[in-house]
Design an enzyme around this catalytic site. Sequence first.
Site: not given
Ligand code: MG
Ligand code: ZN
Length: 198
Positions: A89, A148, A180
């Site tokens: 992170e 998708c 998307c």
């Molecule tokens: Mg992670």
């Molecule tokens: Zn997609």
Amino acid sequence: MPFHNPTAGLEVICGPMFSGKSEELIRRLRRARIARQRVQVYKPRIDDRYAADRIVSHSEQSLEALVVRDVEDIRKRLDDRTEVVGIDEVQFFDRTIIDLCERLANMGRRVIVAGLDLDYRGVPFEPVPQLMAVAEFVTKTLAVCHRCGAPASRTQRLVASEERIVVGALDAYEARCRRCFEPDLPSQLAMDLNAAHT
Ligand code: MG
Ligand code: ZN
Ligand code: ADP
């Protein structure tokens, strides 16, 4: 005194949420341990979605980690004998992480960092682009588009918030492919919410 380490340098693992960044980081750090190298693993305190003192993947792999407040905290807790430094992170640290990673690599350490390359708007997430630029190796991991099934490079936020960081809400995000991905969805949701309240 710098020691000779042929694997010294910076490695960046980046991509959207659910793309296997933590999994890949854990894999590399485990192999370093098998090679009997001294490994230290860090994660920022901000990320407490799972067990506090471990880095955890969505596939339930985990590795013990030191939870740190900031870059200075990493510096303070660094053992002189450490050969491999892992940070998960990494997008949650400020820009001074770039200098620290460079210095550790210059001193002969292998530094492996994992983090988001883009935020929920699809905008590069500092300091990750800068780390990618100075790294020896950059691995882009892709997820599976939740819509998708195509390879997904973006993180879709599904809740109304303009904050760059929304933690503790795992169902607030999904992986999306370029086609998307809807970068304006969070603000649209916020407007819908406001309209509903008036
Ligand atoms: Mg992670
Ligand atoms: Zn997609
Ligand atoms: P990251 O650290 O990039 O968020 P993790 O390493 O925590 O990713 O999790 C990767 C794992 O998440 C995959 O191996 C898979 O088991 C699981 N997973 C859940 N949703 C998806 C998705 N949409 N695409 C790919 N993997 C997914």
